[in-house]
Design an enzyme around this catalytic site. Structure first.
Site, PDB file in Angstrom:
ATOM      1  N   HIS A 134       0.858  -1.180   0.000  1.00  0.00           N
ATOM      2  CA  HIS A 134       0.000   0.000   0.000  1.00  0.00           C
ATOM      3  C   HIS A 134       0.896   1.233   0.000  1.00  0.00           C
ATOM      4  CE1 HIS A 134      -2.684   3.078   1.734  1.00  0.00           C
ATOM      5  NE2 HIS A 134      -3.706   2.330   1.362  1.00  0.00           N
ATOM      6  N   ASP A 206       3.178  -3.334   8.273  1.00  0.00           N
ATOM      7  CA  ASP A 206       1.997  -2.519   8.037  1.00  0.00           C
ATOM      8  C   ASP A 206       0.803  -3.363   8.466  1.00  0.00           C
ATOM      9  OD1 ASP A 206      -0.256  -1.265   7.073  1.00  0.00           O
ATOM     10  OD2 ASP A 206       0.472  -1.020   5.027  1.00  0.00           O
ATOM     11  N   GLN A 209      -4.274  -3.771   7.585  1.00  0.00           N
ATOM     12  CA  GLN A 209      -5.205  -4.786   7.105  1.00  0.00           C
ATOM     13  C   GLN A 209      -5.013  -6.137   7.803  1.00  0.00           C
ATOM     14  OE1 GLN A 209      -7.646  -4.153   5.066  1.00  0.00           O
ATOM     15  NE2 GLN A 209      -7.027  -2.082   4.511  1.00  0.00           N
ATOM     16  N   LYS A 232      -9.666   1.539  10.609  1.00  0.00           N
ATOM     17  CA  LYS A 232      -9.794   0.205  10.026  1.00  0.00           C
ATOM     18  C   LYS A 232     -10.037  -0.855  11.105  1.00  0.00           C
ATOM     19  CE  LYS A 232      -6.860   1.383   6.081  1.00  0.00           C
ATOM     20  NZ  LYS A 232      -7.947   1.616   5.125  1.00  0.00           N
ATOM     21  N   CYS A 374      -4.863   2.701  -3.651  1.00  0.00           N
ATOM     22  CA  CYS A 374      -3.587   3.186  -3.111  1.00  0.00           C
ATOM     23  C   CYS A 374      -2.517   2.104  -3.178  1.00  0.00           C
ATOM     24  CB  CYS A 374      -3.749   3.688  -1.677  1.00  0.00           C
ATOM     25  SG  CYS A 374      -4.798   5.132  -1.519  1.00  0.00           S
TER      26      CYS A 374
END
Length: 459
Positions: A134, A206, A209, A232, A374
Site C-alpha cells: 500500500h 503494516d 489490514q 480500520k 492506493c
C-alpha cells in the site's frame, strides 16, 4: 453483459449462514435507491474504513463528559483524562503483543505511523520494501531512497529474492504488509522475520489490514514494529499507533515539535522527552485513543479463532459466488499464498470498475471499492493498471450481505445498468440521481438514514 441468464442459485453457494460477530453503529441504515425505493445498506468496503463498534461508541459517550487537557492539568478531570489516555496506550500495546520494553506512540493512522518510523531509521541506514505495498508502506520509504524489490509470481520466489537481496547488501529495516489491501494475501511473516533478522535487519509490519482480521503479537512473531489505524479497526475517531522497539524512537528527532514533547525549553536549546511523548507534540486526541482501546478490547474478547473462522466462511462464500459469474476474475498475487483475510479484489470483463461500483450502490444499496486502492504498482503488476473492484468483510458482515453483492453482480451481468450513468467529477453517477446527500441541498441526515440507528449506537 446482456444475454446471459443467471439465477440466484447460480451465484449463491450452499454453505452455512454466517451472522455478525459484533454489533456496529448503523448496521440497519437504509439508503435510497434508483430509480426508486430503499434498502438496508450493505457495507463491503471495510478495508477502506470500518464503522464504529457499538461498544466503541458507548465508551466514547462515557468518556466525553470526563474530557479535559491531559498530562499537565491539576484539575481532577485532567487527571482522569490523563489516566484514560495512558491506559488506552497500554491496551493498544497489549493488543499487538508488545514486549515489556516496546513503546506505543499514538498517531493519526497507519500512514502517519509509518512516516514517523521513516524518520527514526538511523541516518545512512538502508530500507528494503516490496512493490506490492500500500502507498502508506511504500511512499515514506521511497522518499528516503529505499530499495524497492519486485514481487515475484509465487511466495516461494518472492522469499528467495528477499533473502538474496538481504545477503547482497546491508539493510537496517524490511517493511512488509501484514495483509494486502487488494487481495488479503501476505507473505508468511515468520519467514520474513527470520530472513531479515539473520541479515541484521529489523522488520516493520503494516498492520492496517492485519490486526482487524487476525490475532497478532510482536513478541510471538519477533517483528520489531507494527503500525495500525483505528479507522480500520472499528474505531473511526482519528487515532492510530506505532508500536515497537524503543531505541530508534528515543534517538530520532521529534516527529512533531511542540508542547508535550519536551522536558525543558530555553531560547538557546530544547531538551526533548523520550518516546512516546517525544513524538506526540501538541494536544493529543484523547477520545480517539479511548475509542481505539475500546475496539482493541472488544476484538481481544472474541473467542480464540472466532474472527478467523467468520472471515474464512464469508470469503469462501464470496469466492465461490464470484467464480460462478461469467467474466468475473478474482485477483491473486501469489497462487501459493495461504489463509488470506476477508479482502477480495476482482474485475468484470468489459466493464469499467467505477460503473459497476456505481450500479451496485445506486441500484442495490451495496458499497464496494473501485479504483487502484492506493496500491498502483501492485495493480499494474496484476495486469489491471486501470483499476479493479474490491469487496471486504468485517465483524458485522453476514452471509446475506455477500449474497446481496452476488445478486447485484448477476443483475449487472444479465441486464447492465437499470438507468443511464455518466461520469461527473471523475465518478460514475446516475444521470438523473434523486438521492439526497447529507448536508447538501438542504437535506438532513435523517432523510438519508431514516430509522438506521444513527442516534443510538445499539439501535
Amino acid at each position: 453483459m446482456s444475454g446471459a441468464v443467471l439465477s440466484r442459485s447460480d451465484v449463491r453457494p450452499a454453505v452455512l449462514t454466517a451472522g455478525p460477530l459484533l454489533p456496529v453503529v448503523g448496521a440497519d441504515t437504509e439508503v435510497p435507491l434508483v430509480p426508486s425505493g430503499r434498502a438496508r445498506y450493505v457495507n463491503l468496503d471495510t478495508a477502506a474504513s470500518t464503522p464504529a463498534l457499538v461498544a466503541v461508541a458507548e465508551r466514547v459517550a462515557e468518556a466525553l463528559p470526563l474530557y479535559a487537557s491531559v498530562h499537565r492539568g491539576a484539575g481532577y478531570l485532567s487527571q482522569v483524562s490523563t489516566a484514560l489516555y495512558e491506559s488506552a496506550r497500554d491496551t493498544v500495546a497489549g493488543f499487538v503483543g508488545a514486549r515489556a520494553d516496546d513503546v506505543c506512540v499514538l498517531t493519526r493512522n497507519t500512514t502517519d505511523a509509518l512516516n514517523l518510523l521513516a524518520g527514526c531509521v538511523p541516518p545512512g541506514r538502508r530500507v528494503l520494501v516490496l512493490d506490492c505495498e500500500h502507498h502508506a508502506d511504500l511512499l515514506p520509504w521511497q522518499r528516503r531512497g529505499a530499495t524497492v524489490l519486485p514481487t515475484r509470481a509465487t511466495v516461494t520466489a518472492t522469499l528467495r529474492d528477499l533473502g538474496a537481496e538481504l545477503a547482497r547488501d546491508r539493510y537496517a529495516l524490511v517493511a512488509v504488509t501484514g495483509a494486502s489491501n487488494v487481495t488479503g494475501e501476505a507473505l508468511p511473516l515468520a519467514d520474513v522475520v527470520a530472513l531479515a533478522h539473520a541479515a541484521g535487519a529489523r522488520v516493520a509490519v503494516d498492520g492496517a489490514q492485519l490486526v482487524p482480521h487476525r490475532r497478532f503479537s510482536l513478541a510471538a512473531t519477533g517483528a520489531d514494529y507494527v503500525a495500525l489505524s483505528g479507522h480500520k479497526l472499528y474505531a473511526p475517531y482519528g487515532v492510530g499507533a506505532l508500536v515497537g522497539r524503543r531505541d530508534w524512537l528515543d534517538a530520532a528527532p521529534p516527529y512533531l515539535a511542540g508542547g508535550g514533547a519536551v522536558h525543558d525549553v530555553t531560547v538557546e536549546a530544547t531538551t526533548w522527552a523520550t518516546a512516546p511523548h517525544r513524538h506526540e507534540g501538541g494536544s493529543p486526541n484523547v477520545l480517539g485513543a479511548v475509542a481505539l482501546a475500546a475496539a482493541c478490547a472488544a476484538l481481544s474478547g472474541l473467542p480464540e479463532g472466532a474472527l478467523e473462522a467468520h472471515e474464512a466462511q464469508l470469503r469462501a462464500r464470496l469466492e465461490e459466488g464470484l467464480d460462478a459469474l461469467p467474466g468475473v476474475r478474482r485477483l491473486r498475487i501469489w497462487p501459493d499464498s495461504t489463509a488470506p483475510t476477508g479482502v477480495v479484489g476482482f474485475t468484470v470483463e468489459g466493464a469499467d470498475p467505477g460503473l459497476v461500483a456505481a450500479c451496485l450502490s445506486a441500484e442495490h444499496g451495496i458499497g464496494v471499492r473501485d479504483g487502484r486502492f492506493c496500491a498502483h504498482p501492485l495493480l499494474a503488476r496484476l495486469g489491471v493498471p486501470q483499476g479493479a473492484l474490491r469487496a471486504s468483510v468485517g465483524v458485522a458482515t453476514t452471509s446475506a450481505d455477500v449474497d446481496r453483492l452476488l445478486d447485484g453482480l448477476a443483475a449487472f451481468l444479465c441486464s447492465g445498468p437499470a438507468v443511464p450513468y455518466a461520469v461527473r467529477d471523475g465518478r460514475w453517477q446516475p444521470v438523473d440521481d434523486p438521492r439526497p446527500l447529507a448536508g447538501l441541498g438542504g437535506a438532513d441526515l435523517d432523510s438519508v438514514a431514516r430509522g438506521a440507528g444513527c442516534g443510538a449506537p445499539g439501535r
